[in-house]
Design an enzyme around this catalytic site. Structure first.
Site, PDB file in Angstrom:
ATOM      1  CE  LYS A 114      78.601  18.921  10.055  1.00  0.00           C
ATOM      2  NZ  LYS A 114      77.166  18.927  10.363  1.00  0.00           N
ATOM      3  CE  LYS A 197      81.817  10.046  13.480  1.00  0.00           C
ATOM      4  NZ  LYS A 197      80.400   9.927  13.634  1.00  0.00           N
ATOM      5  CE  LYS A 200      73.333   9.038   9.774  1.00  0.00           C
ATOM      6  NZ  LYS A 200      73.777  10.398  10.096  1.00  0.00           N
TER       7      LYS A 200
HETATM    8  P1  ADP Z   1      77.278   9.939  10.914  1.00  0.00           P
HETATM    9  O1  ADP Z   1      78.713  10.292  11.075  1.00  0.00           O
HETATM   10  O2  ADP Z   1      77.054   8.504  10.617  1.00  0.00           O
HETATM   11  O3  ADP Z   1      76.540  10.860   9.968  1.00  0.00           O
HETATM   12  P2  ADP Z   1      76.115  11.423  13.069  1.00  0.00           P
HETATM   13  O4  ADP Z   1      77.258  12.332  13.241  1.00  0.00           O
HETATM   14  O5  ADP Z   1      74.889  11.936  12.371  1.00  0.00           O
HETATM   15  O6  ADP Z   1      76.606  10.109  12.340  1.00  0.00           O
HETATM   16  O7  ADP Z   1      75.712  10.860  14.485  1.00  0.00           O
HETATM   17  C1  ADP Z   1      74.482  10.251  14.768  1.00  0.00           C
HETATM   18  C2  ADP Z   1      74.620   9.461  16.046  1.00  0.00           C
HETATM   19  O8  ADP Z   1      75.361   8.265  15.806  1.00  0.00           O
HETATM   20  C3  ADP Z   1      75.357  10.195  17.166  1.00  0.00           C
HETATM   21  O9  ADP Z   1      74.731   9.871  18.391  1.00  0.00           O
HETATM   22  C4  ADP Z   1      76.756   9.625  17.101  1.00  0.00           C
HETATM   23  O10 ADP Z   1      77.415   9.681  18.335  1.00  0.00           O
HETATM   24  C5  ADP Z   1      76.509   8.198  16.653  1.00  0.00           C
HETATM   25  N1  ADP Z   1      77.619   7.711  15.835  1.00  0.00           N
HETATM   26  C6  ADP Z   1      77.895   8.065  14.569  1.00  0.00           C
HETATM   27  N2  ADP Z   1      78.961   7.419  14.101  1.00  0.00           N
HETATM   28  C7  ADP Z   1      79.396   6.623  15.113  1.00  0.00           C
HETATM   29  C8  ADP Z   1      80.480   5.709  15.255  1.00  0.00           C
HETATM   30  N3  ADP Z   1      81.316   5.478  14.263  1.00  0.00           N
HETATM   31  N4  ADP Z   1      80.616   5.061  16.422  1.00  0.00           N
HETATM   32  C9  ADP Z   1      79.757   5.278  17.441  1.00  0.00           C
HETATM   33  N5  ADP Z   1      78.715   6.135  17.379  1.00  0.00           N
HETATM   34  C10 ADP Z   1      78.533   6.803  16.229  1.00  0.00           C
HETATM   35 NA    NA Z   2      76.849  13.212   9.790  1.00  0.00          NA
END
Ligand code: ADP
Ligand code: NA
Length: 330
Positions: A114, A197, A200
Protein backbone atom coordinates in the site's frame (compact mmCIF):
# COMPACT_ATOMS: atom_id res chain seq x y z
CA UNK A 1 -23.48 -24.21 25.21
CA UNK A 2 -21.93 -20.90 24.23
CA UNK A 3 -21.11 -20.39 20.59
CA UNK A 4 -17.51 -19.57 19.61
CA UNK A 5 -16.87 -15.86 19.23
CA UNK A 6 -16.14 -14.66 15.68
CA UNK A 7 -15.01 -11.29 14.37
CA UNK A 8 -14.85 -9.94 10.82
CA UNK A 9 -15.21 -6.63 9.06
CA UNK A 10 -15.01 -4.69 5.83
CA UNK A 11 -13.97 -1.18 4.98
CA UNK A 12 -16.62 1.29 3.81
CA UNK A 13 -14.32 2.20 0.94
CA UNK A 14 -16.96 2.46 -1.80
CA UNK A 15 -20.66 3.19 -2.19
CA UNK A 16 -21.35 -0.38 -3.16
CA UNK A 17 -19.79 -3.71 -2.30
CA UNK A 18 -18.69 -5.85 -5.22
CA UNK A 19 -19.63 -9.45 -5.95
CA UNK A 20 -16.29 -10.72 -4.53
CA UNK A 21 -17.16 -9.19 -1.16
CA UNK A 22 -20.56 -10.88 -1.37
CA UNK A 23 -19.20 -14.31 -2.27
CA UNK A 24 -15.93 -14.21 -0.32
CA UNK A 25 -17.28 -12.55 2.82
CA UNK A 26 -21.02 -11.94 3.21
CA UNK A 27 -22.28 -15.37 2.10
CA UNK A 28 -19.78 -16.97 4.43
CA UNK A 29 -20.72 -14.66 7.30
CA UNK A 30 -24.38 -15.41 6.78
CA UNK A 31 -23.82 -19.08 7.44
CA UNK A 32 -21.28 -18.47 10.23
CA UNK A 33 -23.73 -16.29 12.14
CA UNK A 34 -25.83 -19.40 12.85
CA UNK A 35 -23.01 -21.28 14.52
CA UNK A 36 -21.00 -18.43 16.05
CA UNK A 37 -21.44 -15.44 18.32
CA UNK A 38 -20.46 -13.12 15.51
CA UNK A 39 -19.29 -9.50 15.52
CA UNK A 40 -19.38 -7.89 12.07
CA UNK A 41 -17.92 -4.44 11.83
CA UNK A 42 -17.84 -1.66 9.26
CA UNK A 43 -14.28 -0.57 9.82
CA UNK A 44 -14.32 3.18 9.21
CA UNK A 45 -11.25 3.75 11.44
CA UNK A 46 -9.33 1.57 8.99
CA UNK A 47 -10.80 3.43 6.01
CA UNK A 48 -9.23 6.75 7.06
CA UNK A 49 -5.72 5.29 6.87
CA UNK A 50 -5.98 6.57 3.31
CA UNK A 51 -7.56 9.96 2.54
CA UNK A 52 -11.39 9.98 2.56
CA UNK A 53 -13.92 12.65 1.71
CA UNK A 54 -15.94 13.02 4.98
CA UNK A 55 -19.48 13.22 3.53
CA UNK A 56 -18.73 10.30 1.22
CA UNK A 57 -17.28 8.22 4.05
CA UNK A 58 -20.39 8.79 6.17
CA UNK A 59 -22.64 7.77 3.30
CA UNK A 60 -20.53 4.72 2.43
CA UNK A 61 -20.52 3.59 6.06
CA UNK A 62 -24.31 3.62 6.32
CA UNK A 63 -24.59 2.11 2.85
CA UNK A 64 -22.24 -0.73 3.77
CA UNK A 65 -24.27 -1.43 6.92
CA UNK A 66 -27.44 -1.59 4.82
CA UNK A 67 -25.75 -3.97 2.39
CA UNK A 68 -24.63 -6.28 5.21
CA UNK A 69 -28.22 -6.43 6.43
CA UNK A 70 -29.80 -6.78 2.99
CA UNK A 71 -27.41 -9.64 2.23
CA UNK A 72 -28.64 -11.51 5.28
CA UNK A 73 -26.57 -10.43 8.28
CA UNK A 74 -29.18 -10.25 11.00
CA UNK A 75 -28.43 -7.47 13.51
CA UNK A 76 -30.41 -9.22 16.20
CA UNK A 77 -28.57 -12.54 15.77
CA UNK A 78 -25.12 -11.01 15.21
CA UNK A 79 -23.57 -7.77 16.43
CA UNK A 80 -23.39 -5.52 13.37
CA UNK A 81 -21.82 -2.17 14.17
CA UNK A 82 -19.65 0.71 13.01
CA UNK A 83 -16.10 0.55 14.37
CA UNK A 84 -15.81 4.26 15.26
CA UNK A 85 -18.95 3.95 17.44
CA UNK A 86 -16.96 1.80 19.84
CA UNK A 87 -14.16 3.91 21.32
CA UNK A 88 -12.32 0.90 22.76
CA UNK A 89 -10.92 -0.02 19.31
CA UNK A 90 -8.69 3.06 19.18
CA UNK A 91 -7.91 2.80 22.90
CA UNK A 92 -6.70 -0.78 22.76
CA UNK A 93 -4.84 -0.17 19.49
CA UNK A 94 -2.71 2.44 21.28
CA UNK A 95 -1.71 0.00 23.98
CA UNK A 96 -0.89 -2.65 21.37
CA UNK A 97 1.26 -0.13 19.47
CA UNK A 98 3.47 0.06 22.54
CA UNK A 99 4.21 -3.68 22.53
CA UNK A 100 4.68 -3.96 18.74
CA UNK A 101 8.20 -3.81 17.36
CA UNK A 102 8.88 -1.24 14.67
CA UNK A 103 10.72 -3.90 12.68
CA UNK A 104 7.89 -6.36 13.19
CA UNK A 105 5.33 -3.87 11.83
CA UNK A 106 7.68 -2.98 8.97
CA UNK A 107 7.56 -6.58 7.77
CA UNK A 108 3.82 -6.46 6.98
CA UNK A 109 3.57 -7.04 3.24
CA UNK A 110 0.24 -5.22 2.90
CA UNK A 111 1.85 -2.06 4.29
CA UNK A 112 4.75 -2.39 1.87
CA UNK A 113 2.31 -2.81 -1.05
CA UNK A 114 0.00 0.00 0.00
CA UNK A 115 2.75 2.47 0.81
CA UNK A 116 4.40 1.74 -2.54
CA UNK A 117 1.05 2.32 -4.25
CA UNK A 118 0.18 5.56 -2.41
CA UNK A 119 3.67 7.06 -2.37
CA UNK A 120 5.71 8.44 0.52
CA UNK A 121 3.62 11.60 1.02
CA UNK A 122 0.33 9.72 1.39
CA UNK A 123 1.84 7.01 3.58
CA UNK A 124 0.71 7.88 7.09
CA UNK A 125 1.54 6.55 10.53
CA UNK A 126 -2.09 5.39 10.54
CA UNK A 127 -1.48 3.19 7.52
CA UNK A 128 1.61 1.78 9.21
CA UNK A 129 -0.38 1.06 12.38
CA UNK A 130 -3.29 -0.55 10.50
CA UNK A 131 -2.33 -4.08 11.71
CA UNK A 132 -2.29 -3.12 15.39
CA UNK A 133 -5.75 -1.58 15.02
CA UNK A 134 -6.86 -4.81 13.39
CA UNK A 135 -5.34 -6.74 16.29
CA UNK A 136 -7.35 -4.56 18.68
CA UNK A 137 -10.55 -5.26 16.69
CA UNK A 138 -10.04 -8.97 17.12
CA UNK A 139 -8.70 -9.11 20.68
CA UNK A 140 -11.30 -6.78 22.22
CA UNK A 141 -13.99 -9.42 21.68
CA UNK A 142 -11.94 -12.36 22.97
CA UNK A 143 -12.38 -13.72 19.46
CA UNK A 144 -11.84 -17.43 18.85
CA UNK A 145 -12.17 -17.43 15.03
CA UNK A 146 -11.23 -14.86 12.38
CA UNK A 147 -12.42 -15.79 8.87
CA UNK A 148 -10.17 -13.94 6.41
CA UNK A 149 -8.70 -14.26 2.95
CA UNK A 150 -5.11 -15.41 2.49
CA UNK A 151 -4.02 -11.75 2.14
CA UNK A 152 -4.90 -11.12 5.80
CA UNK A 153 -3.11 -14.16 7.25
CA UNK A 154 0.00 -12.19 8.21
CA UNK A 155 -2.10 -9.65 10.14
CA UNK A 156 -3.92 -12.32 12.10
CA UNK A 157 -0.60 -13.99 12.88
CA UNK A 158 0.70 -10.68 14.21
CA UNK A 159 -2.48 -10.45 16.29
CA UNK A 160 -1.74 -13.85 17.79
CA UNK A 161 1.86 -12.86 18.54
CA UNK A 162 0.71 -9.66 20.26
CA UNK A 163 -1.88 -11.53 22.32
CA UNK A 164 0.69 -14.09 23.46
CA UNK A 165 3.19 -11.31 24.24
CA UNK A 166 0.70 -9.25 26.24
CA UNK A 167 -0.51 -12.30 28.16
CA UNK A 168 3.00 -13.36 29.11
CA UNK A 169 4.11 -9.85 30.06
CA UNK A 170 1.00 -8.70 31.94
CA UNK A 171 -0.97 -11.85 32.78
CA UNK A 172 -3.66 -13.80 30.96
CA UNK A 173 -5.93 -11.26 29.24
CA UNK A 174 -6.62 -12.20 25.64
CA UNK A 175 -7.98 -15.28 23.92
CA UNK A 176 -5.54 -16.37 21.20
CA UNK A 177 -7.57 -16.29 17.96
CA UNK A 178 -7.46 -18.96 15.26
CA UNK A 179 -7.06 -17.97 11.61
CA UNK A 180 -9.77 -19.51 9.42
CA UNK A 181 -8.65 -18.97 5.83
CA UNK A 182 -11.57 -18.64 3.45
CA UNK A 183 -11.34 -21.12 0.59
CA UNK A 184 -9.54 -19.99 -2.56
CA UNK A 185 -12.42 -21.45 -4.61
CA UNK A 186 -14.49 -18.46 -3.54
CA UNK A 187 -12.02 -15.97 -5.01
CA UNK A 188 -13.55 -13.81 -7.72
CA UNK A 189 -11.52 -12.11 -10.46
CA UNK A 190 -12.05 -8.93 -12.46
CA UNK A 191 -14.27 -9.59 -15.50
CA UNK A 192 -11.98 -7.57 -17.76
CA UNK A 193 -8.76 -8.85 -16.27
CA UNK A 194 -9.53 -12.34 -14.98
CA UNK A 195 -6.13 -12.99 -13.46
CA UNK A 196 -6.40 -10.11 -10.99
CA UNK A 197 -8.73 -10.12 -7.98
CA UNK A 198 -11.95 -8.16 -8.30
CA UNK A 199 -11.75 -5.25 -5.87
CA UNK A 200 -13.69 -2.23 -4.63
CA UNK A 201 -10.56 -0.23 -5.23
CA UNK A 202 -9.97 -1.38 -8.82
CA UNK A 203 -8.85 1.48 -11.06
CA UNK A 204 -11.36 0.65 -13.79
CA UNK A 205 -14.90 -0.39 -12.90
CA UNK A 206 -15.57 -2.08 -16.25
CA UNK A 207 -14.84 -5.53 -14.84
CA UNK A 208 -16.38 -5.06 -11.39
CA UNK A 209 -19.89 -6.29 -10.59
CA UNK A 210 -21.32 -4.03 -7.91
CA UNK A 211 -24.17 -5.18 -5.68
CA UNK A 212 -25.94 -1.89 -6.31
CA UNK A 213 -25.45 -1.63 -10.08
CA UNK A 214 -28.63 -1.25 -12.13
CA UNK A 215 -29.63 -4.60 -13.73
CA UNK A 216 -28.88 -3.30 -17.23
CA UNK A 217 -25.34 -2.38 -16.20
CA UNK A 218 -24.71 -5.77 -14.60
CA UNK A 219 -26.00 -7.49 -17.70
CA UNK A 220 -23.74 -5.46 -19.98
CA UNK A 221 -20.67 -6.14 -17.84
CA UNK A 222 -21.26 -9.88 -17.77
CA UNK A 223 -22.00 -10.08 -21.50
CA UNK A 224 -18.73 -8.20 -22.16
CA UNK A 225 -16.62 -10.29 -19.78
CA UNK A 226 -13.27 -11.33 -21.24
CA UNK A 227 -13.15 -15.03 -22.19
CA UNK A 228 -10.96 -16.70 -24.84
CA UNK A 229 -11.01 -17.93 -28.43
CA UNK A 230 -11.29 -21.62 -27.55
CA UNK A 231 -15.07 -21.66 -27.20
CA UNK A 232 -15.38 -24.55 -24.75
CA UNK A 233 -17.22 -24.13 -21.44
CA UNK A 234 -14.60 -25.90 -19.36
CA UNK A 235 -13.16 -24.97 -15.97
CA UNK A 236 -9.44 -24.38 -16.48
CA UNK A 237 -8.12 -21.65 -14.18
CA UNK A 238 -4.72 -21.49 -15.85
CA UNK A 239 -5.59 -21.52 -19.54
CA UNK A 240 -9.17 -20.19 -19.42
CA UNK A 241 -9.26 -17.78 -16.44
CA UNK A 242 -12.20 -15.75 -17.78
CA UNK A 243 -14.46 -18.77 -18.24
CA UNK A 244 -13.30 -20.27 -14.94
CA UNK A 245 -14.26 -17.04 -13.18
CA UNK A 246 -17.76 -16.99 -14.74
CA UNK A 247 -18.24 -20.64 -13.77
CA UNK A 248 -17.11 -19.93 -10.20
CA UNK A 249 -19.60 -17.09 -9.75
CA UNK A 250 -22.38 -19.14 -11.34
CA UNK A 251 -21.61 -22.19 -9.25
CA UNK A 252 -21.59 -20.32 -5.93
CA UNK A 253 -24.72 -18.23 -6.56
CA UNK A 254 -26.76 -21.07 -8.04
CA UNK A 255 -25.43 -23.65 -5.54
CA UNK A 256 -24.49 -25.95 -8.38
CA UNK A 257 -21.32 -27.89 -9.06
CA UNK A 258 -18.93 -26.68 -11.75
CA UNK A 259 -19.32 -30.07 -13.39
CA UNK A 260 -23.08 -29.76 -13.77
CA UNK A 261 -22.59 -26.33 -15.37
CA UNK A 262 -19.95 -27.67 -17.77
CA UNK A 263 -22.41 -30.39 -18.76
CA UNK A 264 -25.33 -28.01 -19.19
CA UNK A 265 -23.35 -25.58 -21.36
CA UNK A 266 -21.25 -28.12 -23.29
CA UNK A 267 -21.25 -27.17 -26.98
CA UNK A 268 -23.38 -24.05 -26.41
CA UNK A 269 -20.76 -21.29 -26.33
CA UNK A 270 -20.02 -18.40 -24.04
CA UNK A 271 -23.06 -16.26 -24.96
CA UNK A 272 -25.42 -18.80 -23.42
CA UNK A 273 -23.25 -19.23 -20.35
CA UNK A 274 -23.20 -15.46 -19.85
CA UNK A 275 -26.97 -15.15 -20.29
CA UNK A 276 -27.47 -17.88 -17.72
CA UNK A 277 -25.11 -16.10 -15.36
CA UNK A 278 -26.94 -12.77 -15.79
CA UNK A 279 -30.17 -14.47 -14.62
CA UNK A 280 -28.46 -15.95 -11.59
CA UNK A 281 -26.68 -12.74 -10.57
CA UNK A 282 -29.79 -10.58 -10.95
CA UNK A 283 -31.87 -13.19 -9.16
CA UNK A 284 -29.51 -12.80 -6.20
CA UNK A 285 -28.93 -9.05 -6.31
CA UNK A 286 -32.37 -7.67 -7.28
CA UNK A 287 -33.91 -8.41 -3.87
CA UNK A 288 -30.75 -7.21 -2.09
CA UNK A 289 -30.84 -3.92 -3.99
CA UNK A 290 -34.50 -3.44 -3.15
CA UNK A 291 -33.88 -4.15 0.53
CA UNK A 292 -30.94 -1.71 0.62
CA UNK A 293 -33.21 1.02 -0.78
CA UNK A 294 -35.79 0.28 1.93
CA UNK A 295 -33.21 0.37 4.70
CA UNK A 296 -31.65 3.62 3.49
CA UNK A 297 -35.16 5.04 3.07
CA UNK A 298 -35.64 4.91 6.84
CA UNK A 299 -32.44 6.45 8.23
CA UNK A 300 -33.80 6.84 11.77
CA UNK A 301 -34.44 3.11 12.02
CA UNK A 302 -31.04 2.24 10.54
CA UNK A 303 -29.34 4.55 13.05
CA UNK A 304 -31.33 3.03 15.89
CA UNK A 305 -30.23 -0.50 14.95
CA UNK A 306 -26.59 0.58 14.57
CA UNK A 307 -26.62 2.40 17.92
CA UNK A 308 -28.13 -0.61 19.65
CA UNK A 309 -25.52 -2.91 18.13
CA UNK A 310 -22.68 -0.52 19.00
CA UNK A 311 -23.88 -0.52 22.60
CA UNK A 312 -23.79 -4.32 22.64
CA UNK A 313 -20.30 -4.32 21.13
CA UNK A 314 -19.12 -1.66 23.62
CA UNK A 315 -20.26 -3.76 26.57
CA UNK A 316 -17.99 -6.61 25.51
CA UNK A 317 -15.12 -4.42 24.32
CA UNK A 318 -15.05 -2.23 27.43
CA UNK A 319 -14.78 -5.24 29.67
CA UNK A 320 -11.60 -6.33 27.87
CA UNK A 321 -10.26 -2.78 27.79
CA UNK A 322 -10.81 -2.35 31.55
CA UNK A 323 -8.71 -5.46 32.20
CA UNK A 324 -6.00 -4.25 29.83
CA UNK A 325 -5.85 -0.80 31.46
CA UNK A 326 -5.65 -2.38 34.89
CA UNK A 327 -2.89 -4.79 33.82
CA UNK A 328 -0.69 -2.11 32.26
CA UNK A 329 -0.97 0.05 35.38
CA UNK A 330 -3.58 2.73 34.48
P1 ADP B 1 -11.90 -4.97 -1.73
O1 ADP B 1 -10.68 -5.45 -2.43
O2 ADP B 1 -13.14 -5.14 -2.54
O3 ADP B 1 -11.76 -3.58 -1.15
P2 ADP B 1 -11.45 -5.98 0.91
O4 ADP B 1 -10.01 -6.18 0.73
O5 ADP B 1 -11.92 -4.80 1.70
O6 ADP B 1 -12.15 -5.95 -0.51
O7 ADP B 1 -12.06 -7.30 1.52
C1 ADP B 1 -13.32 -7.37 2.14
C2 ADP B 1 -13.75 -8.81 2.20
O8 ADP B 1 -14.16 -9.25 0.91
C3 ADP B 1 -12.65 -9.78 2.65
O9 ADP B 1 -13.24 -10.77 3.46
C4 ADP B 1 -12.15 -10.37 1.34
O10 ADP B 1 -11.61 -11.65 1.51
C5 ADP B 1 -13.41 -10.39 0.49
N1 ADP B 1 -13.08 -10.19 -0.92
C6 ADP B 1 -12.70 -9.04 -1.50
N2 ADP B 1 -12.50 -9.19 -2.81
C7 ADP B 1 -12.75 -10.50 -3.08
C8 ADP B 1 -12.71 -11.29 -4.26
N3 ADP B 1 -12.38 -10.76 -5.43
N4 ADP B 1 -13.04 -12.59 -4.18
C9 ADP B 1 -13.39 -13.14 -2.99
N5 ADP B 1 -13.44 -12.45 -1.83
C10 ADP B 1 -13.13 -11.15 -1.87
NA1 NA C 1 -9.81 -2.71 -0.11
Amino acid sequence: MTKPRLYSGMQPSAESLQIGNYIGALLNWKSLQQTHDAFFSIVDLHAITVAQEPAKLRENTRGTAAQYMAAGIDPSASTLYVQSHVAAHAQLAWVLNTITGFGEASRMTQFKDKSARHGADATTVGLFAYPTLMAADILLYQTAVVPVGEDQRQHVELTRDLAVRFNSRFGDTFTIPEVAIVKETAKIYDLQNPTSKMSKSAESHAGVIWLLDEPGVTKKKIMRAVTDADGGVVFDRENKPGVANLLTIYSVLASRTIESLENEYAGRGYGDLKKGLVEVVLGTFDPIRERVAELLGDPAELDRVLAQNAARASDVANETLATVYDRVGF
